[in-house]
Design an enzyme around this catalytic site. Structure first.
Site, PDB file in Angstrom:
ATOM      1  N   TYR A 177       0.730  -1.044  -0.157  1.00 41.74           N
ATOM      2  CA  TYR A 177      -0.535  -0.015   0.054  1.00 41.74           C
ATOM      3  C   TYR A 177       0.916   1.276  -0.291  1.00 41.74           C
ATOM      4  O   TYR A 177       0.377   1.935   0.714  1.00 41.74           O
ATOM      5  CB  TYR A 177      -1.012  -0.118   0.820  1.00 41.74           C
ATOM      6  N   LYS A 210       6.205 -14.196   2.749  1.00 42.89           N
ATOM      7  CA  LYS A 210       5.571 -14.999   1.478  1.00 42.89           C
ATOM      8  C   LYS A 210       6.946 -15.040   0.727  1.00 42.89           C
ATOM      9  O   LYS A 210       7.209 -14.209  -0.297  1.00 42.89           O
ATOM     10  CB  LYS A 210       4.603 -14.445   0.416  1.00 42.89           C
ATOM     11  N   ASP A 240       0.243 -17.600   3.978  1.00 44.83           N
ATOM     12  CA  ASP A 240      -0.692 -18.406   3.649  1.00 44.83           C
ATOM     13  C   ASP A 240      -1.185 -19.411   5.087  1.00 44.83           C
ATOM     14  O   ASP A 240      -2.444 -20.485   4.772  1.00 44.83           O
ATOM     15  CB  ASP A 240      -0.996 -19.207   2.192  1.00 44.83           C
ATOM     16  N   ASP A 248      -3.011  -6.165   6.839  1.00 45.96           N
ATOM     17  CA  ASP A 248      -4.576  -5.536   6.764  1.00 45.96           C
ATOM     18  C   ASP A 248      -5.717  -6.680   6.559  1.00 45.96           C
ATOM     19  O   ASP A 248      -6.926  -7.149   7.341  1.00 45.96           O
ATOM     20  CB  ASP A 248      -5.028  -4.676   5.353  1.00 45.96           C
ATOM     21  N   ASP A 306      -8.736  -8.238   9.727  1.00 42.62           N
ATOM     22  CA  ASP A 306      -9.728  -8.589   8.926  1.00 42.62           C
ATOM     23  C   ASP A 306     -10.453 -10.443   9.835  1.00 42.62           C
ATOM     24  O   ASP A 306     -11.449 -10.674  10.347  1.00 42.62           O
ATOM     25  CB  ASP A 306     -10.146  -8.493   8.257  1.00 42.62           C
TER      26      ASP A 306
HETATM   27  C1  IPM Z   1      -7.893  -0.601   7.233  1.00 39.87           C
HETATM   28  C2  IPM Z   1      -8.857  -0.129   6.198  1.00 39.87           C
HETATM   29  C3  IPM Z   1      -7.829   0.202   5.345  1.00 39.87           C
HETATM   30  C4  IPM Z   1      -6.572  -0.234   5.181  1.00 39.87           C
HETATM   31  C5  IPM Z   1      -8.390   0.805   4.100  1.00 39.87           C
HETATM   32  C6  IPM Z   1      -9.818   1.643   3.943  1.00 39.87           C
HETATM   33  C7  IPM Z   1      -6.965   1.985   3.224  1.00 39.87           C
HETATM   34  O1  IPM Z   1      -8.971  -1.409   4.982  1.00 39.87           O
HETATM   35  O2  IPM Z   1      -7.715  -0.062   8.184  1.00 39.87           O
HETATM   36  O3  IPM Z   1      -7.732  -2.302   7.112  1.00 39.87           O
HETATM   37  O4  IPM Z   1      -6.172  -1.307   4.345  1.00 39.87           O
HETATM   38  O5  IPM Z   1      -5.479   0.186   5.732  1.00 39.87           O
HETATM   39 MG    MG Z   2      -8.586  -3.429   6.470  1.00 35.31          MG
END
Ligand code: IPM
Ligand code: MG
Length: 338
Positions: free
Chosen positions: A129, A175, A208, A232, A236
């Site tokens: 990113y 990875k 993975d 990221d 989640d």
């Molecule tokens: C997070 C979100 C953000 C990121 C997006 C919205 C840019 O997914 O904070 O986890 O990847 O940082």
């Molecule tokens: Mg996120």
């Protein structure tokens, strides 16, 4: 001394959840006289763009710099025009490289892993990113994965410090087979920094395999260090193991500045309905209060949230309840005032 808190509500449910956390912070001073705050607000995201500004206005950056702490709601990055961003630029501009995401199970919340207690330390200023993405003609496009020695060393230090204060085990995900240069450099730096932490066991895993092991053997993990995109995704996934994103809080810190935010994002589908779960933002506010050195007040917020969840009466629809954002806010404040 009164602390200056900057609120960045942003988009979608951002305003609703930030309002809720603000009410909790305002209530705090009744019990903790030194936990008094003065609030300011600044625009970010689509909300800022609509007001005729950049999605990350200079005035907002200045306001962040002059505040004692900053709480962000959410930015609808996907709704921003191609080539622009707010959060990514915000993090790179102020070198907010350390995204720390504590994820744990709560009594009273149905979840897959009732004993889970993991902290993800995600590099947040480079990697996949890094903001360098471009079209190559009309039929190809390219994103650049930037890994630097400095960026890797500084995030590794944060992760080792945290691991040393917890169960002394640090999993680093990579990875290497696919990213021989970038993850090669990242791992080299992590190992080097690790030499100063002989008491912490370093556990390198392929991303993975780690994604699967998290589901089958979550107890093997304590602190997880990851580059930007892997962190990221894993955060989640882990949130999913403990009842969803409604309870996932985070800090995004650099050496000088930083902010606190819920992990969930702007949730446009439920924005304005008054049913967003404010707990992740309230817990992010607790992390902010802790960062300001007001440890007892921060712990009290955490305890209030834990009690409300354990009682199981007041909860938003994401946790299978029927309560509103305001009901939850009130329940947390009532608990806090006991
Ligand atoms: C997070 C979100 C953000 C990121 C997006 C919205 C840019 O997914 O904070 O986890 O990847 O940082
Ligand atoms: Mg996120």
């Amino acid at each position: 001394m009164t602390k200056k808190i900057l609120l960045l509500p942003g988009d979608g449910i951002g305003a609703e959840v930030v309002d809720s956390a603000k009410a909790v912070l305002q209530a705090l001073s009744t019990r903790f006289p030194d936990a008094t705050y003065e609030f300011q607000e600044a625009p970010i995201g689509v909300a800022a763009l609509k007001a005729g500004n950049d999605p990350l206005p200079e005035t907002t950056i200045e306001a962040v710099k002059s505040s004692d702490g900053c709480l962000l709601g959410a930015v609808d990055e996907a709704a921003l025009p191609k080539g622009t961003s707010a959060l990514g630029r915000f993090r790179r501009r102020l070198q907010l490289y350390a995204n720390v995401r504590p994820l744990r199970a709560y009594a009273g919340v149905a979840c897959l892993c009732p004993d889970l207690d993991i902290v993800v330390v995600r590099e947040n200023s480079e990697g996949m990113y890094s903001g360098t993405e471009y079209a190559v003609g009309t039929d190809a496009a390219c994103a650049v994965r930037i890994i630097t020695r400095e960026g890797s060393r500084r995030i590794a230090k944060v992760a080792f410090e945290l691991a040393a204060s917890r169960r002394k085990r640090l999993t680093v995900v990579h990875k290497l087979g696919a990213f021989k240069m970038t993850d090669g450099l990242f791992l080299e730096c992590v190992r080097e920094v690790g030499k100063s932490y002989p008491g912490v066991a370093l556990d390198p895993r392929n991303i993975d395999a780690a994604a699967m092991d998290l589901i089958q053997h979550p107890g093997q993990f304590d602190v997880i260090l990851a580059t930007n995109m892997f962190g990221d995704i894993l955060s989640d996934e882990i949130a999913g193991l403990v009842g969803g994103l409604g309870l996932a809080a985070s800090s995004v810190l650099g050496d000088k500045y930083g902010y606190f935010e819920p992990v969930h994002g702007s949730a446009p589908d439920i924005a304005g309905k008054g049913i967003a779960n404010p707990m992740a933002t309230i817990l992010s506010a607790a992390m902010l209060v802790d960062h300001l050195g007001q440890k007892k007040a921060a712990a009290a917020i955490g305890e209030a949230v834990t009690s409300v969840l354990a009682a199981g009466k007041v909860r938003t629809p994401d946790l299978k309840g029927k309560s509103s954002t305001q009901d939850v806010t009130r329940a947390v404040i009532d608990q806090l005032m006991r």
